[in-house]
Motif scaffolding. Structure first.
Motif, PDB file in Angstrom:
ATOM      1  N   LEU A  35       0.824  -1.200   0.000  1.00 40.80           N
ATOM      2  CA  LEU A  35       0.000   0.000   0.000  1.00 40.80           C
ATOM      3  C   LEU A  35       0.862   1.256   0.000  1.00 40.80           C
ATOM      4  O   LEU A  35       0.530   2.246  -0.643  1.00 40.80           O
ATOM      5  CB  LEU A  35      -0.919  -0.004   1.228  1.00 40.80           C
ATOM      6  N   ASN A  75       0.981  10.543  -7.411  1.00 38.42           N
ATOM      7  CA  ASN A  75      -0.131   9.614  -7.499  1.00 38.42           C
ATOM      8  C   ASN A  75      -0.191   8.968  -8.877  1.00 38.42           C
ATOM      9  O   ASN A  75      -0.388   7.757  -9.008  1.00 38.42           O
ATOM     10  CB  ASN A  75      -1.449  10.344  -7.192  1.00 38.42           C
ATOM     11  N   ALA A  81      -3.166   5.249  -7.986  1.00 39.77           N
ATOM     12  CA  ALA A  81      -3.660   4.599  -6.772  1.00 39.77           C
ATOM     13  C   ALA A  81      -2.739   4.823  -5.575  1.00 39.77           C
ATOM     14  O   ALA A  81      -2.763   4.055  -4.627  1.00 39.77           O
ATOM     15  CB  ALA A  81      -3.819   3.105  -7.017  1.00 39.77           C
ATOM     16  N   TYR A  83      -2.785   7.304  -3.404  1.00 35.65           N
ATOM     17  CA  TYR A  83      -3.480   7.840  -2.240  1.00 35.65           C
ATOM     18  C   TYR A  83      -4.933   7.396  -2.252  1.00 35.65           C
ATOM     19  O   TYR A  83      -5.696   7.752  -3.147  1.00 35.65           O
ATOM     20  CB  TYR A  83      -3.405   9.366  -2.230  1.00 35.65           C
ATOM     21  N   GLU A  84      -5.295   6.626  -1.251  1.00 35.65           N
ATOM     22  CA  GLU A  84      -6.676   6.192  -1.084  1.00 35.65           C
ATOM     23  C   GLU A  84      -7.413   7.241  -0.246  1.00 35.65           C
ATOM     24  O   GLU A  84      -6.840   8.256   0.129  1.00 35.65           O
ATOM     25  CB  GLU A  84      -6.706   4.814  -0.413  1.00 35.65           C
ATOM     26  N   THR A  85      -8.663   7.010   0.061  1.00 40.28           N
ATOM     27  CA  THR A  85      -9.493   7.995   0.750  1.00 40.28           C
ATOM     28  C   THR A  85      -8.849   8.497   2.040  1.00 40.28           C
ATOM     29  O   THR A  85      -8.754   9.710   2.254  1.00 40.28           O
ATOM     30  CB  THR A  85     -10.881   7.403   1.053  1.00 40.28           C
TER      31      THR A  85
END
Length: 127
Positions: A35, A75, A81, A83-85
């Motif tokens: 991640l 990003n 992908a 940076y997610e929420t």
């Protein structure tokens, strides 16, 4: 100074790696390094460090724009992908805090632009 999200992410990755090495974590649960790959952490930290260096001298001229554009590029370099929420929220909060710490009235800046404080990065943000 506001704590860089990238420093917190790196600490989490390191903590999980230590747990994995000690046998305290199942390898199937070791997803944080995927991640948050080192390339994402290093690039994000560099962009935020540059923002910190510049923010005190840029007062009133869309101080957050350059940082947001750099984060857009990072990003994109991570297939859109990076940076997610949760990470997006942390980055936006960090930018707000850093501006505030440098004496910028973020609420007033947002009001001048006809937006809410939570929207200060939206004009430039792709992530």
């Amino acid at each position: 100074m506001a704590s860089r999200p990238s420093a917190r992410w790196r600490a989490r990755v390191d903590e999980k790696a230590t747990e994995l090495a000690a046998g305290a974590q199942d390898p199937s649960d070791a997803f944080l390094s995927e991640l948050f790959p080192e390339s994402l952490l290093a690039a994000t930290d560099g962009a935020l460090q540059a923002f910190e260096s510049e923010v005190g001298t840029l007062r009133g001229r869309d101080d957050e724009q350059r940082a947001v554009l750099a984060l857009n590029e990072i990003n994109e370099d991570h297939d859109g992908a990076g940076y997610e929420t949760e990470e997006r929220e942390q980055l936006c909060l960090y930018i707000d805090q850093a501006l505030t710490e440098h004496g910028i009235d973020v609420a007033a800046m947002a009001a001048r632009r006809g937006i809410s404080r939570t929207e200060i990065t939206d004009d430039w943000r792709d992530w």
